[in-house]
Motif scaffolding. Sequence first.
Motif, mmCIF file in Angstrom:
data_model
loop_
_atom_site.group_PDB
_atom_site.id
_atom_site.type_symbol
_atom_site.label_atom_id
_atom_site.label_comp_id
_atom_site.label_asym_id
_atom_site.label_seq_id
_atom_site.Cartn_x
_atom_site.Cartn_y
_atom_site.Cartn_z
ATOM 1 N N GLY A 244 0.818 -1.211 0.000
ATOM 2 C CA GLY A 244 0.000 0.000 0.000
ATOM 3 C C GLY A 244 0.848 1.256 0.000
ATOM 4 N N VAL A 272 -5.043 4.287 -4.852
ATOM 5 C CA VAL A 272 -6.245 5.104 -4.671
ATOM 6 C C VAL A 272 -7.327 4.649 -5.666
ATOM 7 C CG1 VAL A 272 -7.190 7.434 -4.910
ATOM 8 C CG2 VAL A 272 -5.028 7.080 -3.723
ATOM 9 N N HIS A 273 -8.495 4.323 -5.109
ATOM 10 C CA HIS A 273 -9.624 3.801 -5.888
ATOM 11 C C HIS A 273 -9.309 2.471 -6.593
ATOM 12 C CE1 HIS A 273 -11.261 7.519 -4.711
ATOM 13 N NE2 HIS A 273 -10.661 8.257 -5.612
ATOM 14 N N ARG A 275 -9.225 -1.656 -6.929
ATOM 15 C CA ARG A 275 -10.386 -2.537 -6.812
ATOM 16 C C ARG A 275 -10.019 -3.964 -6.442
ATOM 17 N NH1 ARG A 275 -13.780 -0.573 -12.020
ATOM 18 N NH2 ARG A 275 -13.665 1.644 -11.562
ATOM 19 N N GLY A 296 -9.163 4.803 3.623
ATOM 20 C CA GLY A 296 -7.759 5.221 3.527
ATOM 21 C C GLY A 296 -7.295 5.451 2.104
ATOM 22 N N ASN A 297 -7.846 4.703 1.172
ATOM 23 C CA ASN A 297 -7.443 4.858 -0.231
ATOM 24 C C ASN A 297 -8.654 4.896 -1.177
ATOM 25 O OD1 ASN A 297 -8.189 2.237 0.106
ATOM 26 N ND2 ASN A 297 -6.240 1.321 -0.514
ATOM 27 N N GLY A 298 -9.851 5.024 -0.620
ATOM 28 C CA GLY A 298 -11.031 5.053 -1.484
ATOM 29 C C GLY A 298 -11.193 3.771 -2.283
ATOM 30 N N ALA A 299 -10.796 2.646 -1.667
ATOM 31 C CA ALA A 299 -10.825 1.356 -2.363
ATOM 32 C C ALA A 299 -12.256 0.903 -2.650
ATOM 33 C CB ALA A 299 -10.128 0.298 -1.509
ATOM 34 N N ASN B 101 0.330 9.948 -3.983
ATOM 35 C CA ASN B 101 -1.032 10.470 -3.857
ATOM 36 C C ASN B 101 -1.027 11.975 -3.629
ATOM 37 O OD1 ASN B 101 -1.721 7.818 -4.138
ATOM 38 N ND2 ASN B 101 -2.151 7.489 -1.965
ATOM 39 N N GLN B 108 -5.763 13.703 0.225
ATOM 40 C CA GLN B 108 -6.612 13.099 1.268
ATOM 41 C C GLN B 108 -6.339 11.600 1.411
ATOM 42 O OE1 GLN B 108 -7.563 13.842 -1.869
ATOM 43 N NE2 GLN B 108 -9.679 13.237 -2.263
ATOM 44 N N TYR B 109 -5.527 11.051 0.489
ATOM 45 C CA TYR B 109 -5.146 9.643 0.573
ATOM 46 C C TYR B 109 -3.633 9.510 0.786
ATOM 47 C CZ TYR B 109 -9.881 8.909 -1.164
ATOM 48 O OH TYR B 109 -11.250 8.911 -1.298
ATOM 49 N N VAL B 111 -0.106 8.594 1.919
ATOM 50 C CA VAL B 111 0.388 7.383 2.598
ATOM 51 C C VAL B 111 1.650 7.665 3.419
ATOM 52 C CG1 VAL B 111 -0.622 5.744 0.978
ATOM 53 C CG2 VAL B 111 1.684 6.621 0.542
ATOM 54 N N LEU B 300 -20.088 -2.692 -7.107
ATOM 55 C CA LEU B 300 -18.899 -2.357 -6.323
ATOM 56 C C LEU B 300 -19.322 -1.611 -5.066
ATOM 57 C CD1 LEU B 300 -17.105 -1.071 -9.472
ATOM 58 C CD2 LEU B 300 -16.079 -2.847 -8.070
ATOM 59 N N GLY B 302 -17.629 0.751 -2.021
ATOM 60 C CA GLY B 302 -16.373 1.431 -1.756
ATOM 61 C C GLY B 302 -16.487 2.501 -0.706
ATOM 62 N N GLY B 303 -15.363 3.126 -0.436
ATOM 63 C CA GLY B 303 -15.324 4.209 0.516
ATOM 64 C C GLY B 303 -14.736 5.444 -0.126
ATOM 65 N N SER B 304 -14.702 6.496 0.627
ATOM 66 C CA SER B 304 -14.165 7.756 0.132
ATOM 67 C C SER B 304 -13.764 8.548 1.365
ATOM 68 C CB SER B 304 -15.250 8.480 -0.662
ATOM 69 O OG SER B 304 -14.766 9.692 -1.192
ATOM 70 N N HIS B 305 -12.804 9.409 1.220
ATOM 71 C CA HIS B 305 -12.329 10.170 2.370
ATOM 72 C C HIS B 305 -12.214 11.645 1.996
ATOM 73 C CE1 HIS B 305 -8.962 11.245 5.375
ATOM 74 N NE2 HIS B 305 -10.096 11.228 6.015
#
Lengths: 368, 368
Positions: A244, A272-273, A275, A296-299, B101, B108-109, B111, B300, B302-305
């Motif tokens: 990561g 980032v994003h 899959r 953390g990475n918008g996965a 990033n 925002q991501y 590392v 899918l 997913g998340g977002s930050h």
Amino acid sequence: MPRGYAIKDTKKPTDFEVIEFELKKPGDHDVDVAIECCGVCGSDHHTITGGWGPLSGPCIPGHEIIGTVTQVGKSVKDPKIKVGARVGVGAQVDSCGECANCKNESEQYCVGNKEGTKGMVDTYNSTHHDGTAAQGGYSTHIRTQEQFVFAIPDEIESTDAASMLCAGLTVYSPLLRNGVKKGTRVGVVGLGGLGHYAVLWAKAMGADVTVISHSPRKAEDAKKLGASEFISTKEKPDWASEFGREKPLDIIISTASSNAVDIPAFLSSLSVHGRLIFVGMPEDEFKSLRSQQFAGNGALLGGSHIGSKVEALSMLDLAAKEKIKPWIEVLPMKDCGKAIQRLADGDVRYRFVLTQDLEDHKKAAEKA
Amino acid sequence: MPRGYAIKDTKKPTDFEVIEFELKKPGDHDVDVAIECCGVCGSDHHTITGGWGPLSGPCIPGHEIIGTVTQVGKSVKDPKIKVGARVGVGAQVDSCGECANCKNESEQYCVGNKEGTKGMVDTYNSTHHDGTAAQGGYSTHIRTQEQFVFAIPDEIESTDAASMLCAGLTVYSPLLRNGVKKGTRVGVVGLGGLGHYAVLWAKAMGADVTVISHSPRKAEDAKKLGASEFISTKEKPDWASEFGREKPLDIIISTASSNAVDIPAFLSSLSVHGRLIFVGMPEDEFKSLRSQQFAGNGALLGGSHIGSKVEALSMLDLAAKEKIKPWIEVLPMKDCGKAIQRLADGDVRYRFVLTQDLEDHKKAAEKA
């Protein structure tokens, strides 16, 4: 009358019995195929053991079918699908043909027609639109709607082509749909029938492939198949945070058929994003998954279901051009019980293909 | 010395106490801001109640900050960030600035840098790179790295702009990154601070918006905000299969802060490869989630930050151009305890904004 190797009792999933069965009624768009060989898929095992639910009747499994066309309906238009041609049939044999997905080259995601009279038909343990039980490829014959019949390029041997039609296509479709190309960093979880194809295709598409496996047993095979890196999660439990941070994966194809795998770790190894696409269908639920693990990475975590005809033909083209050979073990069809048992034991590298022994395939094909 | 309203004990999350605190050491890229107002975010509640983990010390929450620049470091280059300018600060106040990033408009991501000495710094309950405790906007002052300071367009009132900087940006970023445009079918789960912004932005981007809520209480508000459809899952429990079949959603933004929501239903309401993006951060795990639920349409999750600076500026531009006004209730900062209690009780439509009362903001700004 068509005959095939069937399971009647999910408690005895290796006690195959030869039964006669009826094909669906012939339609104008249907293609009759005399079966030459058929791959053995994890789905066959999940189904005949009842892991995905009860059987709808005696079940002839098998959805990685290669054979010879013996008859075509009068409306079949594809010039490559004609009597005598070598063709394949995968895990789907019909769809409504009317919904937005069917019309948009996504027939594997058919939602059914408006009247609710037609929908997705799986190759076995399913029911055709005319009410006939659908039976699979551990048998002599299959009759299928032409959309689900794929011409096989001459360059590919029948026994090699067979397992491409489910194992191969199931991983090819998400690789293609998620834009894998030269330089994409692809992770493959689990090196089995599907996983070994994921490595072969991703490598042929120009990706940089990492195989992620529990034990180190398959490290050498992974490299031979084309992976540039191999991670044994048992030996390197902290691999994901390193990936990561330093060399994130863009897409992971998970072929794991158990949810014992560490999904949060996979997610954290992504760009980032990035899959994580599940093509394995574990019988249990995801464990310990929280929305925070995606932030953390918008996965993204997703699924995929086999592939469309367009994708199947594109995959077969790639295999022919790049001379891609799967790693298979060929057995006579009567050994289907042994194959299922060895599959359950993890004793296969990486796919069984069963050859016809209920009739003389050459004669059946010539008769056509 | 800067002062702010702090919580010392997560068991008493409404017992705010005015404390003095130190700003980080001034850096060449830092911007000093005299705070005019600050929104009250669900994160503030999660943090000061210990729901996301223990506090690292006395905590001044607040990360929807509007104020006036009183000092800039010598290397600050943005001509809009100058002494006297009105600016905003959101939920992030620093990042390494060195990782892929950070260099790719996804700070925002972040590392973290290679040496492991710098990384993401949240606005409060976090530690600056120099070791100082980071404190939030229920206070008189904040000092922040310029990347995390946004010039506010003249067209937007300060109290309106405040809550855009976390609530607004957190939903704007995934709408933008998932390609929402004219005609996209967007679902919004939960109509609260974040959800009401998701409706406002998606509508302004040309999307067709459906609000999905447990009870029918907010149906009228949803329509007023711009939604074309409102689903009460209590009154219409089978909505998802109808949507999936007849009018699938392309993207769902889930702002739910509890995992009591029916994720499998959301997934089944999506179009092929549609996305369910969680921006709410429930404190518990996902329930009853299986890979099979993703296979029917290749969905899918997913998340977002939050969002990047580029996205924050794009959002503020859109708000200014389209004259978008959030629904807020303004309180003096000393009422922060009441605001937190009413937020916990769900008694807010849809965001509290606290105005400065620890000092005279006009004088503080003029002194600059």
